[in-house]
Design a protein around this motif. Sequence first.
Motif, PDB file in Angstrom:
ATOM      1  N   VAL A   1      -4.423  11.935  12.786  1.00 52.91           N
ATOM      2  CA  VAL A   1      -5.044  11.480  14.022  1.00 52.91           C
ATOM      3  C   VAL A   1      -5.890  10.260  13.677  1.00 52.91           C
ATOM      4  O   VAL A   1      -6.399  10.159  12.555  1.00 52.91           O
ATOM      5  CB  VAL A   1      -5.891  12.613  14.649  1.00 52.91           C
TER       6      VAL A   1
ATOM      7  N   SER B   1      -4.897  15.672  11.235  1.00 53.56           N
ATOM      8  CA  SER B   1      -5.189  16.143  12.594  1.00 53.56           C
ATOM      9  C   SER B   1      -5.704  17.576  12.593  1.00 53.56           C
ATOM     10  O   SER B   1      -6.566  17.934  13.398  1.00 53.56           O
ATOM     11  CB  SER B   1      -3.943  16.016  13.469  1.00 53.56           C
TER      12      SER B   1
ATOM     13  N   ILE C   1      -9.162   8.025  14.962  1.00 50.26           N
ATOM     14  CA  ILE C   1     -10.334   8.021  15.844  1.00 50.26           C
ATOM     15  C   ILE C   1     -10.966   6.637  15.755  1.00 50.26           C
ATOM     16  O   ILE C   1     -11.403   6.219  14.677  1.00 50.26           O
ATOM     17  CB  ILE C   1     -11.349   9.103  15.396  1.00 50.26           C
TER      18      ILE C   1
ATOM     19  N   VAL D   1      -9.032   8.702  20.662  1.00 49.49           N
ATOM     20  CA  VAL D   1      -8.403   9.620  19.720  1.00 49.49           C
ATOM     21  C   VAL D   1      -6.898   9.485  19.942  1.00 49.49           C
ATOM     22  O   VAL D   1      -6.424   9.725  21.048  1.00 49.49           O
ATOM     23  CB  VAL D   1      -8.873  11.068  19.969  1.00 49.49           C
TER      24      VAL D   1
ATOM     25  N   THR E   1      -7.719  17.986  20.866  1.00 49.44           N
ATOM     26  CA  THR E   1      -7.077  18.532  19.658  1.00 49.44           C
ATOM     27  C   THR E   1      -5.913  19.467  19.997  1.00 49.44           C
ATOM     28  O   THR E   1      -5.220  19.922  19.103  1.00 49.44           O
ATOM     29  CB  THR E   1      -8.082  19.263  18.752  1.00 49.44           C
TER      30      THR E   1
ATOM     31  N   LEU F   1     -13.483  16.747  23.164  1.00 46.99           N
ATOM     32  CA  LEU F   1     -12.778  16.515  21.889  1.00 46.99           C
ATOM     33  C   LEU F   1     -11.873  17.711  21.578  1.00 46.99           C
ATOM     34  O   LEU F   1     -10.761  17.555  21.069  1.00 46.99           O
ATOM     35  CB  LEU F   1     -13.772  16.286  20.756  1.00 46.99           C
TER      36      LEU F   1
END
Lengths: 259, 14
Positions: A227, A141, A229, A239, A218, A214
């Motif tokens: 993470v 991540s 995707i 995500v 985060t 995005l």
Amino acid sequence: MFEARLPQGDLLKKILEAVKDLVTDANFDCSSTGISLQAMDSSHVSLVSLLMRADGFDHFRCDRNISIGLNLLAMSKVVRCVGNNDAVTMKADDNGDLVTLMFESQDGSKVSDWQLRGLDIDSERLGIPSTDYSSVVTMPSAEFARICRDLSVIGDTVVITTTKEGVTFASKGELGTGKIALRQSAAIDDDADSPGVSIELQEPVSQSFALRYLSFFTKATPLAPTVTISMSNGVPLVVEYPVGDMGHIRFYLAPKVED
Amino acid sequence: KGSQTHLDSFFGRP
């Protein structure tokens, strides 16, 4: 009544930090199976979907389904006062007008009580179709957060492309272009803190997304070392960060398309 | 650069 006690209060803190900049007000929908939240940002480009299963709490009681509407910025300010080893108890009356948050230190020497006014939020739930994604990338991540930050220097859009070899993130702007490629790699000594990059590929995908959103996603990085995707051409990407072993937080983002 | 699409066009109202 509704009452739920979460031994790892810092999870709630991390969740609020992850969503407060994206969504202003949201309903926490509580039922006997747990807590869920679904909310879109004001421009309807992204959506956050949170799930916390009842079995992840050490005490969970929900006599009847209720929606607790809260201002997430206000809640995040309160939840920021949770100590890292504190337990958090959420309580609400049956109409969700008043919400109590109680933080207890591990040794029980400090207890703090906070009350927030519940909001009446009129929100429709979107039906999210279950999708078999063409490409699913699992990666550290922190690496994903760094890539979003680094590419934002160049442009406001990232093209994410998956192939058998790996995944690339590319951006271009007036200053020039930038491209970051990651190859599939094994985790270092199976260390959960040093996860590798893996790609499950049914079909290659190449799709454009706004880096601004995005980067908002985060903010959930402290929740988990990895993470995931998930992408298919022409549909929103997902995500996903795990929330302990009790659920997840998923962010959906609509793609950018050629004019 | 492309134009931004919106989630409403992908996710139906239940």
